[in-house]
Design a protein around this motif. Structure first.
Motif, PDB file in Angstrom:
ATOM      1  N   SER A   8      -0.612 -39.401   8.567  1.00 32.80           N
ATOM      2  CA  SER A   8       0.796 -39.255   8.962  1.00 32.80           C
ATOM      3  C   SER A   8       0.933 -38.015   9.835  1.00 32.80           C
ATOM      4  O   SER A   8       0.446 -36.947   9.476  1.00 32.80           O
ATOM      5  CB  SER A   8       1.695 -39.069   7.741  1.00 32.80           C
ATOM      6  N   VAL A   9       1.610 -38.201  10.956  1.00 36.62           N
ATOM      7  CA  VAL A   9       1.904 -37.054  11.836  1.00 36.62           C
ATOM      8  C   VAL A   9       3.342 -36.637  11.534  1.00 36.62           C
ATOM      9  O   VAL A   9       4.270 -37.430  11.698  1.00 36.62           O
ATOM     10  CB  VAL A   9       1.773 -37.453  13.327  1.00 36.62           C
ATOM     11  N   PHE A  10       3.498 -35.422  11.047  1.00 32.10           N
ATOM     12  CA  PHE A  10       4.829 -34.910  10.695  1.00 32.10           C
ATOM     13  C   PHE A  10       5.305 -33.898  11.722  1.00 32.10           C
ATOM     14  O   PHE A  10       4.537 -33.012  12.114  1.00 32.10           O
ATOM     15  CB  PHE A  10       4.765 -34.170   9.350  1.00 32.10           C
ATOM     16  N   PHE A  11       6.587 -33.987  12.087  1.00 31.49           N
ATOM     17  CA  PHE A  11       7.213 -32.912  12.858  1.00 31.49           C
ATOM     18  C   PHE A  11       7.955 -32.035  11.860  1.00 31.49           C
ATOM     19  O   PHE A  11       8.847 -32.526  11.157  1.00 31.49           O
ATOM     20  CB  PHE A  11       8.213 -33.472  13.874  1.00 31.49           C
ATOM     21  N   ALA A  12       7.563 -30.765  11.778  1.00 33.03           N
ATOM     22  CA  ALA A  12       8.194 -29.885  10.793  1.00 33.03           C
ATOM     23  C   ALA A  12       8.559 -28.545  11.437  1.00 33.03           C
ATOM     24  O   ALA A  12       7.924 -27.518  11.175  1.00 33.03           O
ATOM     25  CB  ALA A  12       7.248 -29.681   9.611  1.00 33.03           C
TER      26      ALA A  12
ATOM     27  N   ASP B  75      -3.608 -31.367   6.450  1.00 33.02           N
ATOM     28  CA  ASP B  75      -5.042 -31.364   6.775  1.00 33.02           C
ATOM     29  C   ASP B  75      -5.275 -30.739   8.140  1.00 33.02           C
ATOM     30  O   ASP B  75      -6.325 -30.169   8.399  1.00 33.02           O
ATOM     31  CB  ASP B  75      -5.556 -32.804   6.767  1.00 33.02           C
ATOM     32  N   GLU B  76      -4.301 -30.927   9.011  1.00 36.62           N
ATOM     33  CA  GLU B  76      -4.400 -30.367  10.361  1.00 36.62           C
ATOM     34  C   GLU B  76      -3.048 -29.753  10.699  1.00 36.62           C
ATOM     35  O   GLU B  76      -2.010 -30.360  10.401  1.00 36.62           O
ATOM     36  CB  GLU B  76      -4.678 -31.459  11.409  1.00 36.62           C
TER      37      GLU B  76
ATOM     38  N   ALA C  64       0.480 -36.552  -2.275  1.00 42.73           N
ATOM     39  CA  ALA C  64       0.263 -37.038  -3.646  1.00 42.73           C
ATOM     40  C   ALA C  64      -0.420 -38.403  -3.641  1.00 42.73           C
ATOM     41  O   ALA C  64      -1.009 -38.815  -4.645  1.00 42.73           O
ATOM     42  CB  ALA C  64       1.594 -37.113  -4.368  1.00 42.73           C
ATOM     43  N   ARG C  65      -0.328 -39.110  -2.523  1.00 41.07           N
ATOM     44  CA  ARG C  65      -0.945 -40.447  -2.417  1.00 41.07           C
ATOM     45  C   ARG C  65      -2.179 -40.421  -1.523  1.00 41.07           C
ATOM     46  O   ARG C  65      -2.591 -41.430  -0.979  1.00 41.07           O
ATOM     47  CB  ARG C  65       0.111 -41.432  -1.899  1.00 41.07           C
ATOM     48  N   LYS C  66      -2.709 -39.217  -1.364  1.00 38.18           N
ATOM     49  CA  LYS C  66      -3.982 -38.999  -0.653  1.00 38.18           C
ATOM     50  C   LYS C  66      -3.935 -39.368   0.834  1.00 38.18           C
ATOM     51  O   LYS C  66      -4.945 -39.740   1.442  1.00 38.18           O
ATOM     52  CB  LYS C  66      -5.132 -39.732  -1.355  1.00 38.18           C
ATOM     53  N   GLY C  67      -2.734 -39.311   1.400  1.00 37.87           N
ATOM     54  CA  GLY C  67      -2.622 -39.583   2.840  1.00 37.87           C
ATOM     55  C   GLY C  67      -2.908 -38.321   3.635  1.00 37.87           C
ATOM     56  O   GLY C  67      -2.322 -37.275   3.355  1.00 37.87           O
ATOM     57  N   PRO C  68      -3.797 -38.374   4.624  1.00 40.57           N
ATOM     58  CA  PRO C  68      -4.033 -37.201   5.479  1.00 40.57           C
ATOM     59  C   PRO C  68      -2.779 -36.832   6.268  1.00 40.57           C
ATOM     60  O   PRO C  68      -2.018 -37.714   6.686  1.00 40.57           O
ATOM     61  CB  PRO C  68      -5.151 -37.658   6.426  1.00 40.57           C
ATOM     62  N   ILE C  69      -2.560 -35.542   6.470  1.00 47.17           N
ATOM     63  CA  ILE C  69      -1.359 -35.072   7.170  1.00 47.17           C
ATOM     64  C   ILE C  69      -1.741 -34.231   8.386  1.00 47.17           C
ATOM     65  O   ILE C  69      -2.526 -33.284   8.282  1.00 47.17           O
ATOM     66  CB  ILE C  69      -0.477 -34.237   6.223  1.00 47.17           C
ATOM     67  N   ILE C  70      -1.172 -34.620   9.530  1.00 48.30           N
ATOM     68  CA  ILE C  70      -1.258 -33.793  10.743  1.00 48.30           C
ATOM     69  C   ILE C  70       0.143 -33.217  10.935  1.00 48.30           C
ATOM     70  O   ILE C  70       1.089 -33.971  11.179  1.00 48.30           O
ATOM     71  CB  ILE C  70      -1.676 -34.646  11.960  1.00 48.30           C
TER      72      ILE C  70
END
Ligand code: AGP
Length: 617
Positions: free
Chosen positions: A525-529, A568-569, A547-553
């Motif tokens: 998932s690519v998040f804008f934060a 993760d990134e 919590a559901r082990k999804g990688p986060i950019i």
């Protein structure tokens, strides 16, 4: 869709036409073909695939003539085969034709032509039109109004044609002449030194001449090497206006870049400078636009804006909606142009319409604009290509001024639309409640945009390394809130169109209402934060993914602090005014999509099944 080039002059036609076709290839690349008039006959070469394939095929045909027509195809009627490639030649051998558009009543025409002994080699609507011109040409007596028999037979044929077309035609017994006509598909005449050209896009002409005439719907032009004339479909006369193209061929070349998309991503600081040049008031507190053709009083009377566009341009409208509502407090509605036209939306009396379109030729956007005008509304256009159909038919508008965008995936055109949208929001806000000092700050913030984008581009090597790690993904989510929700949609569109990875854009908090089911270690998932008032809410959405082990950019502003180990990134972008944030936040997703597509070996500038400007419904 479909690239069109015609040439008549002193030079060998085929190499010039193929050079033009290469520049137009982004309009369609299923097949390409060229027909040259030589030794009293048409010599034809056509091949599925790119213009490079055509060049090999053309070499076998020894194309030496000084007059010809060429085409790159984006298939509509009939599959991608050599037979369906253009040009088409009538079965009696008298007419050669290239066509962009769709002839809707081709089946009836074909039935008629079969009874007259014409035969067909392809499944295309174009071949039917070609044969119908041949039929009328054979029957046509010499007209008495001074027109040529060639022009008259085309006029007569088009009187029977329903649908859209941009066509260029050669007739066997009219050497040195081209006839071209349009309805719904762009055509531009190029007037050179002892040569004339016609093309669907200026970029195919500009290396030969900067003197052009934009043909209008319902017009037919007759060209020879040294002359041209234009009439209408209903035999009216036309006083042509000769325009000068303001950019040169270098602007449409790739230079040292590997792809046009890369060039256009890195051109964005300059593109933004060009888009805002001369567009701030002298007191530096608001924006000003030269070509809106609407008074400040009329603007103040507007109580609702309607924006229509397609694809990336619609995402720019959605950001503009957010900014106008936030700063000018005027309701805005955005709609897919293709839906607006058929949805019969109830409209308000004091609505003002905007359409956005890089090319100014997108048929759905054009149709939405015509529908709004038919209902009596004024329509303004935000558009990049000068002289495009949308620009000409709009009541007023704002040019983007970012030069030619060649990569099918829109980048610099998008961020300049975001900038113009922000300037429009400022202009409207200053007419209402925004103070002088807030306006001044807003202007100063917008002027920072090119430098902030430069800074964001410095992350390219970091993003390239991230792209390598995620290039094998099958699915990806893009999640953002408020003005960055449309940027999430744009990130997803960019990734899927050039890398063929399935991607979806969602408002970050909405993700838990369904898309979260996709989350797994294989679905990043690519998040804008950005560090704003809902930063913590976005962080909570990230926690749910983690919590559901999804990688986060995570794409975060420099001042944002994420909990350790959550992402993760991390890609940092500069802090900026909220009107500039969507522009700056677009850069990392453009780069991410680009580098992933390159890593996957995709044809970045010419993604499968797509074309730069979609001129069929
Ligand atoms: C953008 O990357 C796409 N190629 C596409 O969505 C495009 O924005 C859309 O077709 C609209 O084009 P326009 O701006 O020329 O009207």
């Amino acid at each position: 869709m479909c690239g069109i080039v015609g040439y008549v002059g002193k030079q060998k036609a085929a190499p010039l036409i193929m050079e033009g076709l290469k520049r137009l290839e982004y309009r369609g690349y299923d097949s390409a073909g060229v027909a040259v008039f030589q030794d009293g006959r048409f010599e034809l070469a056509k091949k599925i695939g790119r213009v490079a394939n055509l060049e090999i095929e053309a070499a076998r045909h020894k194309l030496t003539g000084h007059q010809g027509i060429g085409h790159t195809r984006w298939a509509t009627h009939g599959g991608v085969t050599d037979a369906n490639a253009h040009p088409h030649i009538s079965s009696d051998g008298t007419i050669a034709l290239i066509h962009n558009g769709v002839i809707e009543n081709y089946a009836q025409m074909k039935k008629f032509l079969l009874t007259k002994g014409f035969t067909f080699k392809s499944e295309t609507d174009t071949e039917v039109l070609c044969n119908l011109i041949a039929y009328h040409y054979a029957k046509e007596p010499k007209p008495t109004n001074g027109d040529s028999r060639f022009v008259e037979s085309v006029r007569k044929t088009l009187g029977h044609a329903e649908g859209t077309y941009g066509i260029v035609i050669m007739a066997l017994d009219a050497p040195g002449e081209l006839v071209t006509a349009r309805k719904g598909s762009p055509l531009i005449l190029g007037l050179g030194d002892g040569e004339s050209l016609v093309a669907s896009d200026v970029s195919a002409i500009v290396s030969r001449t900067q003197n052009v005439v934009y043909l209008k719907d319902g017009e037919i032009a007759h060209l020879t090497a040294n002359n041209f004339s234009i009439t209408t479909l209903s035999s009216g006369t036309v006083e042509p206006v000769i325009d000068k193209v303001t950019w040169s061929i270098e602007d449409a070349e790739m230079g040292a870049h590997a792809h046009f998309m890369e060039k256009e991503i890195f051109e964005q600081p300059t593109a933004l400078e060009n888009a805002m040049r001369g567009r701030f008031s002298e007191d530096g507190s608001t924006a000003k636009f030269g070509g809106l053709n609407i008074t400040a009083g009329e603007f103040r009377g507007v109580d609702r804006f309607m924006f229509c566009a397609c694809g990336t341009a619609l995402h720019a409208c959605m950001v503009t909606e957010h900014l106008i509502e936030r700063f000018a407090r005027i309701p805005v509605e955005c709609d897919y142009a293709s839906e607006f036209r058929y949805r019969n939306t109830p409209l308000f009396r004091n609505s003002l319409f905007f359409v956005m379109s890089q090319s100014g030729e997108t048929i759905d956007t054009l149709a939405a604009m015509r529908e709004a005008k038919r209902k009596g509304y004024k329509v303004l256009a935000i558009n990049n290509v000068v002289g495009s159909t949308i620009a000409r038919e709009a009541d007023g508008g704002i040019y983007q001024h970012v030069g030619p965008e060649v990569g099918v995936a829109s980048t610099k055109a998008f961020t300049s639309q975001l900038l113009i949208g922000a300037m429009l929001a400022l202009y409207l806000a200053r007419m209402r409640d925004m103070s002088f000092s807030d306006g001044t700050q807003f202007v100063e913030a917008l002027k920072q945009a090119p430098n902030l984008v430069r800074k964001a581009l410095e992350q390219a090597p970091h993003i390239k390394a991230i792209a390598k790690r995620y290039a094998k993904s099958q699915d990806m989510l893009f999640l953002g809130r408020l003005s960055l929700f449309p940027i999430a949609l744009e990130g997803a569109l960019k990734l899927k169109e050039i890398s063929y990875i399935h991607a979806e854009g969602y408002p970050a908090a909405e993700m838990k209402h369904g898309p979260i089911a996709l989350i797994s270690p294989e679905c990043p998932s690519v998040f804008f934060a950005p560090n704003n008032e809902i930063f913590n809410k976005v962080v909570s959405s990230m926690q749910e993914i983690k919590a559901r082990k999804g990688p986060i950019i995570a794409i975060v502003t420099e001042d944002a602090e994420l909990p350790d180990g959550l992402a993760d990134e991390v890609i940092r972008i500069p802090q900026c005014h909220e009107a500039v944030l969507p522009i700056v936040a677009s850069i990392p997703v453009q780069l991410l999509s680009y580098y992933i597509a390159v890593e996957r070996g995709c044809d970045v500038d010419k993604p499968r099944n797509l074309a730069k400007s979609v001129t069929v419904e």
